[in-house]
Design a protein around this motif. Structure first.
Motif, short mmCIF file in Angstrom:
data_model
loop_
_atom_site.label_atom_id
_atom_site.label_comp_id
_atom_site.label_asym_id
_atom_site.label_seq_id
_atom_site.Cartn_x
_atom_site.Cartn_y
_atom_site.Cartn_z
N LEU A 326 45.48 41.04 26.16
CA LEU A 326 44.42 41.91 26.68
C LEU A 326 43.71 41.26 27.87
O LEU A 326 43.36 41.93 28.85
CB LEU A 326 43.41 42.22 25.57
CG LEU A 326 43.88 43.16 24.46
CD1 LEU A 326 42.83 43.25 23.37
CD2 LEU A 326 44.17 44.55 25.03
N ARG A 327 43.51 39.95 27.79
CA ARG A 327 42.88 39.24 28.90
C ARG A 327 43.76 39.30 30.15
O ARG A 327 43.27 39.50 31.27
CB ARG A 327 42.60 37.80 28.50
CG ARG A 327 41.78 37.03 29.54
CD ARG A 327 41.51 35.61 29.09
NE ARG A 327 40.63 35.59 27.93
CZ ARG A 327 41.02 35.26 26.70
NH1 ARG A 327 42.29 34.93 26.48
NH2 ARG A 327 40.16 35.26 25.70
N GLN A 328 45.07 39.13 29.97
CA GLN A 328 45.99 39.22 31.10
C GLN A 328 45.99 40.62 31.72
O GLN A 328 46.03 40.76 32.95
CB GLN A 328 47.40 38.85 30.65
CG GLN A 328 47.58 37.41 30.25
CD GLN A 328 48.97 37.11 29.74
OE1 GLN A 328 49.82 38.00 29.69
NE2 GLN A 328 49.21 35.87 29.34
N LYS A 333 44.41 44.05 36.19
CA LYS A 333 43.73 45.26 36.64
C LYS A 333 42.70 44.93 37.73
O LYS A 333 42.60 45.64 38.74
CB LYS A 333 43.04 45.93 35.46
CG LYS A 333 42.36 47.24 35.80
CD LYS A 333 41.74 47.88 34.56
CE LYS A 333 41.04 49.18 34.91
NZ LYS A 333 40.44 49.82 33.71
N LYS A 334 41.93 43.84 37.52
CA LYS A 334 40.96 43.43 38.53
C LYS A 334 41.64 43.02 39.82
O LYS A 334 41.15 43.31 40.92
CB LYS A 334 40.10 42.30 38.00
CG LYS A 334 39.18 42.70 36.85
CD LYS A 334 38.35 41.53 36.36
CE LYS A 334 37.42 41.95 35.23
NZ LYS A 334 36.61 40.81 34.73
N ALA A 335 42.80 42.33 39.69
CA ALA A 335 43.53 41.93 40.90
C ALA A 335 44.05 43.14 41.65
O ALA A 335 44.00 43.18 42.90
CB ALA A 335 44.69 41.01 40.51
N ASP A 336 44.53 44.15 40.95
CA ASP A 336 45.01 45.37 41.61
C ASP A 336 43.86 46.11 42.30
O ASP A 336 44.02 46.63 43.41
CB ASP A 336 45.69 46.28 40.59
CG ASP A 336 46.97 45.66 40.03
OD1 ASP A 336 47.50 44.76 40.68
OD2 ASP A 336 47.40 46.11 38.94
N LEU A 339 43.05 44.38 45.54
CA LEU A 339 44.02 44.67 46.60
C LEU A 339 43.77 46.05 47.18
O LEU A 339 43.90 46.27 48.39
CB LEU A 339 45.44 44.59 46.04
CG LEU A 339 45.95 43.19 45.69
CD1 LEU A 339 47.33 43.28 45.06
CD2 LEU A 339 46.00 42.31 46.95
N VAL A 340 43.40 47.00 46.32
CA VAL A 340 43.12 48.36 46.82
C VAL A 340 41.90 48.36 47.73
O VAL A 340 41.87 49.04 48.77
CB VAL A 340 42.91 49.33 45.63
CG1 VAL A 340 42.40 50.68 46.12
CG2 VAL A 340 44.20 49.50 44.87
N GLN A 341 40.87 47.60 47.39
CA GLN A 341 39.66 47.54 48.21
C GLN A 341 39.92 46.90 49.56
O GLN A 341 39.29 47.23 50.55
CB GLN A 341 38.56 46.79 47.47
CG GLN A 341 38.04 47.52 46.23
CD GLN A 341 37.01 46.72 45.48
OE1 GLN A 341 36.70 45.56 45.86
NE2 GLN A 341 36.46 47.28 44.43
N GLN A 342 40.88 45.93 49.59
CA GLN A 342 41.21 45.29 50.86
C GLN A 342 41.95 46.26 51.77
O GLN A 342 41.91 46.16 52.98
CB GLN A 342 42.06 44.04 50.61
CG GLN A 342 41.27 42.93 49.92
CD GLN A 342 42.14 41.72 49.64
OE1 GLN A 342 43.33 41.73 49.92
NE2 GLN A 342 41.53 40.68 49.07
#
Length: 342
Positions: A326-328, A333-336, A339-342
């Motif tokens: 679940l932590r992974q 999800k936060k990393a994705d 990337l979308v915000q960038q």
């Protein structure tokens, strides 16, 4: 635009392979011809008679359907109706697994509430036999949806066992007041109902995989898995508690823990909760005032402690792995999102 004036299709000498030889440069892939032939053969119910080359043309996930009025009633093995029914039968199975040790330790078979619940459960298992003729199954990656093949598969697997156990259940429900050696043998044979756990568990595994699409995310599936683990732990504690009460109720000529812990008019609820509390203390570092008073009770306690260490360590390891997963998922999800915000 390229047009074919003439297209000749010839059969190869190899098993079931098709080749297309056009005369004007247009090439028809052999896989297309194989798929068409395979689908027609599957629809006519001639899977066993098809050549191996055409069998290989079927891809994983293909659905094999027949023709007839019964075909409209066949349900997908991962459809919502089947999943709901499987979880409903899992509840019925859980009731039987819970009620069986309770009746052996605390309650009587003639209890009105238990008798009504047993009748409901028997009706449900009877309906499950009928449902099994109308639910498809997966075979070598191919979904079998032909009524005749489904019936033959059920006949070769669970049908005889299901009919035998359901017939025995109906007999015991009808003649629950009967006594004698034959009835005693039938009561012992009813323990074979626990074999249904294998059948229901296999269905739940398929349903849980299908629920990945229903729940919409892997994290929700893992959360449901954690709830299932705690449910399994509670079931184990339930069996240990009922066994502890049975050991304390047997007369060995010595004192029993039940004679010290309960008054003569103690209710079932207090007796069961006391036994369940004791079983929890064997799986955790907790303690309570109930202790073994004879050799049999001491041996049962030692066995329960060793079993508790094994179950508790396994449960802790599994929950740790699920938590890490679940932590992974959350980190990914936060990393994705970053990337979308960038």
């Amino acid at each position: 635009e390229v047009k074919a004036e003439r297209l000749s299709i010839t059969s190869a000498n190899s098993a079931g392979e098709m080749q297309a030889t056009p005369s004007s440069g247009l090439v028809l892939l052999s896989q297309w011809a194989e798929d068409s032939t395979a689908s027609r053969s599957c629809a006519r119910g001639r899977w066993s008679s098809m050549p191996e080359g055409i069998k290989q043309a079927l891809r994983s996930g293909d659905v094999m359907k027949g023709q007839g009025c019964l075909q409209t009633f066949i349900m997908q093995p991962t459809g919502r109706k089947v999943i709901c029914w499987d979880f409903f039968m899992a509840i019925i199975m859980a009731y039987e697994v819970i009620a069986m040790p309770l009746k052996a330790a605390f309650l009587s078979d003639e209890d009105p509430l238990l008798l009504q619940l047993r009748q409901i459960a028997t009706w449900c298992w009877t309906l499950d036999i009928l449902m099994s003729f109308f639910r498809g199954h997966e075979l070598a990656g191919v979904v079998e949806m032909r009524p005749r093949r489904i019936a033959m598969h059920y006949l070769k697997s669970w049908l005889l066992f299901d009919v035998g156990i359901v017939s025995l259940d109906w007999y015991m429900v009808t003649y629950y007041k009967a006594r004698g050696p034959v009835i005693s043998v039938f009561r012992v044979l009813r323990l074979l109902r626990l074999v249904r756990v294998i059948k229901v568990s296999a269905r739940l595994v398929v349903s849980m995989w299908a629920m990945g699409d229903v729940l919409g995310s892997e994290s929700r599936v893992l959360a449901v898995g954690i709830v299932g683990l705690f449910g399994a732990l509670a079931l184990i504690l339930h069996y240990v508690a009922c066994g502890w009460f049975v050991v304390g109720s047997l007369d060995y000529g010595d004192t029993q823990w039940t004679s010290h812990a309960f008054a003569h008019n103690s209710r079932f609820t207090y007796k069961y909760l006391t036994s369940f509390h004791w079983s929890i203390t064997q799986f955790t570092p907790a303690s309570m005032e109930v202790t073994p008073t004879n050799t049999a009770e001491r041996l049962y306690t030692i066995t329960a402690i060793f079993f508790g260490v094994l179950v508790f360590s396994t449960l802790l390891s599994t929950i740790t792995n699920i938590t890490n997963r679940l932590r992974q998922i959350n980190l990914q999800k936060k990393a994705d999102e970053a990337l979308v915000q960038q």
